[in-house]
Motif scaffolding. Structure first.
Motif, mmCIF file in Angstrom:
data_model
loop_
_atom_site.group_PDB
_atom_site.id
_atom_site.type_symbol
_atom_site.label_atom_id
_atom_site.label_comp_id
_atom_site.label_asym_id
_atom_site.label_seq_id
_atom_site.Cartn_x
_atom_site.Cartn_y
_atom_site.Cartn_z
ATOM 1 N N GLY A 165 -38.382 6.778 -2.604
ATOM 2 C CA GLY A 165 -39.382 6.501 -3.626
ATOM 3 C C GLY A 165 -40.275 5.322 -3.320
ATOM 4 O O GLY A 165 -41.403 5.231 -3.826
ATOM 5 N N ASN A 166 -39.793 4.410 -2.474
ATOM 6 C CA ASN A 166 -40.588 3.240 -2.083
ATOM 7 C C ASN A 166 -41.212 3.379 -0.702
ATOM 8 O O ASN A 166 -41.762 2.416 -0.162
ATOM 9 C CB ASN A 166 -39.729 1.979 -2.138
ATOM 10 C CG ASN A 166 -39.424 1.544 -3.561
ATOM 11 O OD1 ASN A 166 -40.287 1.606 -4.435
ATOM 12 N ND2 ASN A 166 -38.192 1.114 -3.815
ATOM 13 N N ASP B 73 -30.782 5.621 -8.269
ATOM 14 C CA ASP B 73 -31.507 4.582 -7.523
ATOM 15 C C ASP B 73 -30.577 3.568 -6.869
ATOM 16 O O ASP B 73 -30.793 2.355 -6.946
ATOM 17 C CB ASP B 73 -32.496 3.845 -8.443
ATOM 18 C CG ASP B 73 -33.545 4.766 -9.040
ATOM 19 O OD1 ASP B 73 -33.952 5.720 -8.352
ATOM 20 O OD2 ASP B 73 -33.951 4.536 -10.196
ATOM 21 N N ARG B 74 -29.547 4.054 -6.185
ATOM 22 C CA ARG B 74 -28.577 3.142 -5.576
ATOM 23 C C ARG B 74 -27.814 3.838 -4.456
ATOM 24 O O ARG B 74 -27.905 5.057 -4.274
ATOM 25 C CB ARG B 74 -27.593 2.656 -6.633
ATOM 26 C CG ARG B 74 -26.713 3.760 -7.212
ATOM 27 C CD ARG B 74 -25.896 3.277 -8.399
ATOM 28 N NE ARG B 74 -25.063 4.352 -8.946
ATOM 29 C CZ ARG B 74 -24.341 4.259 -10.047
ATOM 30 N NH1 ARG B 74 -24.334 3.123 -10.746
ATOM 31 N NH2 ARG B 74 -23.606 5.271 -10.476
ATOM 32 N N LYS C 240 -35.415 3.074 -4.894
ATOM 33 C CA LYS C 240 -35.980 4.088 -5.769
ATOM 34 C C LYS C 240 -35.754 5.463 -5.143
ATOM 35 O O LYS C 240 -36.325 5.788 -4.118
ATOM 36 C CB LYS C 240 -37.477 3.831 -5.988
ATOM 37 C CG LYS C 240 -38.132 4.823 -6.939
ATOM 38 C CD LYS C 240 -39.604 4.480 -7.141
ATOM 39 C CE LYS C 240 -40.287 5.464 -8.095
ATOM 40 N NZ LYS C 240 -41.734 5.144 -8.250
ATOM 41 N N ALA C 241 -34.884 6.234 -5.760
ATOM 42 C CA ALA C 241 -34.574 7.595 -5.310
ATOM 43 C C ALA C 241 -34.214 7.662 -3.824
ATOM 44 O O ALA C 241 -34.791 8.458 -3.076
ATOM 45 C CB ALA C 241 -35.740 8.533 -5.616
ATOM 46 N N ARG D 184 -33.531 -2.712 -5.885
ATOM 47 C CA ARG D 184 -34.891 -2.480 -5.397
ATOM 48 C C ARG D 184 -35.050 -1.093 -4.784
ATOM 49 O O ARG D 184 -36.081 -0.804 -4.180
ATOM 50 C CB ARG D 184 -35.267 -3.531 -4.358
ATOM 51 C CG ARG D 184 -35.333 -4.950 -4.907
ATOM 52 C CD ARG D 184 -35.778 -5.910 -3.822
ATOM 53 N NE ARG D 184 -35.850 -7.283 -4.299
ATOM 54 C CZ ARG D 184 -36.177 -8.325 -3.548
ATOM 55 N NH1 ARG D 184 -36.468 -8.132 -2.267
ATOM 56 N NH2 ARG D 184 -36.219 -9.543 -4.058
ATOM 57 N N ASP E 164 -35.172 4.693 1.580
ATOM 58 C CA ASP E 164 -35.612 4.358 0.221
ATOM 59 C C ASP E 164 -36.837 5.212 -0.097
ATOM 60 O O ASP E 164 -37.971 4.737 -0.112
ATOM 61 C CB ASP E 164 -35.938 2.862 0.162
ATOM 62 C CG ASP E 164 -36.174 2.357 -1.242
ATOM 63 O OD1 ASP E 164 -35.892 3.104 -2.204
ATOM 64 O OD2 ASP E 164 -36.649 1.219 -1.379
ATOM 65 N N THR F 259 -29.035 9.320 -5.333
ATOM 66 C CA THR F 259 -30.480 9.412 -5.511
ATOM 67 C C THR F 259 -30.937 9.220 -6.953
ATOM 68 O O THR F 259 -31.826 8.422 -7.242
ATOM 69 C CB THR F 259 -30.979 10.767 -4.985
ATOM 70 O OG1 THR F 259 -30.502 10.961 -3.647
ATOM 71 C CG2 THR F 259 -32.500 10.835 -4.986
#
Length: 204
Positions: free
Chosen positions: A113-114, A74-75, A94-95, A92, A111, A71
């Motif tokens: 954060g997105n 970002d991966r 995010k958290a 691409r 994903d 987390t």
């Protein structure tokens, strides 16, 4: 190792096996004696390959590879059961907080954060995204191959073959946090908001 961006581009290849501790002198390093004291462990705090920042979700695929939602970095990273890093999905995300893998090896990432779930092919290429979500934190696949997502106040569902959004689960859910297929067509949900575990059957 393969580093794969969100668009599916392989950025690096390497056969290097990363050790389960950090360089000597790093104040955040996990020592060899600390790792040895655990039944089995790999990784450590950091941003490098094989290291983690607040890992949240984990899944094991049919080949025994361990997929981890890293987390804070970002991966998503994948390892052999012995801890050798084999793949990184990044670029691409995010958290991300959750990850699941289907029988064909497709990887589904919450994903967070997105506000979406991203589907990757078995080799790491981008397939599609599932949107319309508020804060996806966990993902699971039921026996029928549907994607279930624990979103804020609900469990959302999608058709993995077409990406089409399906109806939510019938019963409202308070702050679902994680879920798992029961192996018989249903799914178990950790309903954090109501301090209970809920089971939805195959027809849910």
């Amino acid at each position: 190792m393969e580093l794969v961006s969100g668009g599916g581009t392989v950025a690096e290849h390497s056969s290097r096996r990363w050790p389960p501790w950090l360089a000597v002198g790093d104040p955040d390093a996990v020592t060899t004696s600390e790792v040895a004291a655990l039944p089995r462990a790999f990784g450590g705090p950091g941003t490098g390959p094989g290291q983690f920042r607040a890992p949240s979700g984990i899944a094991v695929d049919a080949r025994g590879r361990v997929w981890v939602a890293d987390t804070g970095n970002d991966r998503v990273q994948a390892f052999t059961r012995d801890g050798a890093l084999v793949r990184v999905l990044a670029g691409r995300l995010k958290a991300p907080e959750g990850v699941a893998v289907d029988a064909a090896g497709h990887v589904y990432v919450a994903d967070t954060g997105n506000r979406r779930v991203v589907q990757f092919s078995w080799w790491g290429g981008f397939v599609r995204e599932f949107g319309g979500l508020a804060r996806p934190r966990g993902v699971a696949l039921d026996h029928a191959g549907r994607l279930l997502v624990d979103d804020t106040g609900r469990v959302a569902r999608f058709d993995t073959r077409t990406g089409t959004a399906l109806s939510d689960t019938a019963e409202p859910i308070g702050s679902p946090r994680d879920m798992a297929d029961d192996g018989a067509g249903g799914v178990w949900v950790a309903e954090t908001g109501n301090h209970r575990i809920v089971h939805f059957g195959a027809s849910a």
